[in-house]
Design an enzyme around this catalytic site. Structure first.
Site, PDB file in Angstrom:
ATOM      1  N   ALA A 186       0.833  -1.212   0.000  1.00  0.00           N
ATOM      2  CA  ALA A 186       0.000   0.000   0.000  1.00  0.00           C
ATOM      3  C   ALA A 186       0.855   1.246   0.000  1.00  0.00           C
ATOM      4  CB  ALA A 186      -0.923   0.004   1.215  1.00  0.00           C
ATOM      5  N   ASN A 187       0.226   2.373  -0.354  1.00  0.00           N
ATOM      6  CA  ASN A 187       0.830   3.687  -0.170  1.00  0.00           C
ATOM      7  C   ASN A 187       0.361   4.242   1.170  1.00  0.00           C
ATOM      8  OD1 ASN A 187       2.039   3.715  -2.646  1.00  0.00           O
ATOM      9  ND2 ASN A 187       0.633   5.176  -3.557  1.00  0.00           N
ATOM     10  N   ARG A 188       1.151   5.126   1.755  1.00  0.00           N
ATOM     11  CA  ARG A 188       0.696   5.860   2.932  1.00  0.00           C
ATOM     12  C   ARG A 188      -0.252   6.957   2.488  1.00  0.00           C
ATOM     13  NH1 ARG A 188       3.715   4.569   7.342  1.00  0.00           N
ATOM     14  NH2 ARG A 188       5.853   4.011   6.828  1.00  0.00           N
TER      15      ARG A 188
END
Ligand code: C5P
Length: 225
Positions: free
Chosen positions: A29-31
């Protein structure tokens, strides 16, 4: 019109990260908190726009008066966006994972004693902003993207606007000295075909409200012509 000046306008907003499964219990995932996108959907709905928010996983509550479609992956996000068309304006604020894992892992990858560590092969995800911008039928009349940059903010954002094919880019200066990352305030520049607007340091909610007003001005000017 009056208090609901965007009544009759349909809006689509993407927000949050995407989660790309590695197996049933793990993901890439991305932050992203999703705050800026939720604030934009809220601001558009408060001006009367019929608003769909396509959201990756976040801890935020659904904004009042907004239709929320929850998704996990980039491919689900694109499908939910396409199913929401036609719209008048699309704002892509999601932090979409650029890659997904090229495996069909229906079972959990086991950590066996002595076994070699798994290798993940990545494949490119669809670019939702570019896909919407390049639609030949049902293209929204206004497509807005975001660009978080740490240097040469304007130069990179101008290039990104051209590459993605969108109408506006909201360029975000996230260099460490700004304190934007993880903070409540944001310094943005609005890049359009006609040039750039430098907005002052503002709370993220105020950025959303100002963008919604700017979108309203776009449709008001268009209707005058
Ligand atoms: O290329 P980059 O990720 O910096 O571009 C940011 C903009 O593109 C954001 O508006 C983001 O929502 C959008 N984007 C997208 N789909 C992707 C990657 C980025 O919609 N796969």
């Amino acid at each position: 019109k009056g208090e609901l000046p965007l009544k009759g306008i349909k809006a689509l907003v993407t927000s949050g990260p995407t989660h790309e499964p590695i197996d049933p219990v793990r993901y890439l995932a991305n932050r992203s908190s999703g705050k800026q996108g939720y604030a934009i959907a809220t601001a558009l709905a408060r001006l009367g726009a019929e608003t769909v928010l396509v959201s990756g996983p976040t801890n935020l509550s659904p904004p009042p008066g907004v239709t929320v479609k929850n998704v996990e992956t980039a491919r689900e996000m694109l499908a939910a966006c396409e199913a929401s068309l036609p719209v008048d304006v699309a704002v892509c604020a999601a932090a979409v994972a650029d890659w997904r894992v090229d495996i069909d892992a229906t079972q959990k990858i086991k950590k066996e004693p002595g076994a070699s560590t798994p290798e993940l092969r990545l494949v490119e995800n669809p670019d939702i902003l570019a896909t919407i911008s390049h639609l030949t039928t049902n293209r929204p009349s206004l497509v807005v993207g975001f660009a978080a940059e740490t240097e040469k903010v304007i130069e990179h954002a101008v290039a990104k606007r051209a590459r993605k094919g969108c109408d506006w880019i909201v360029a975000n200066d996230v260099s460490p000295e700004t304190g934007v990352m993880g903070g409540e305030l944001n310094t943005v520049h609005l890049i359009t075909r006609d040039g750039q607007e430098d907005w002052p340091l503002l709370p993220k909610q105020a950025v959303a409200e100002r963008l919604a007003r700017r979108i309203l001005a776009h449709f008001t000017d268009r209707d005058k012509n």
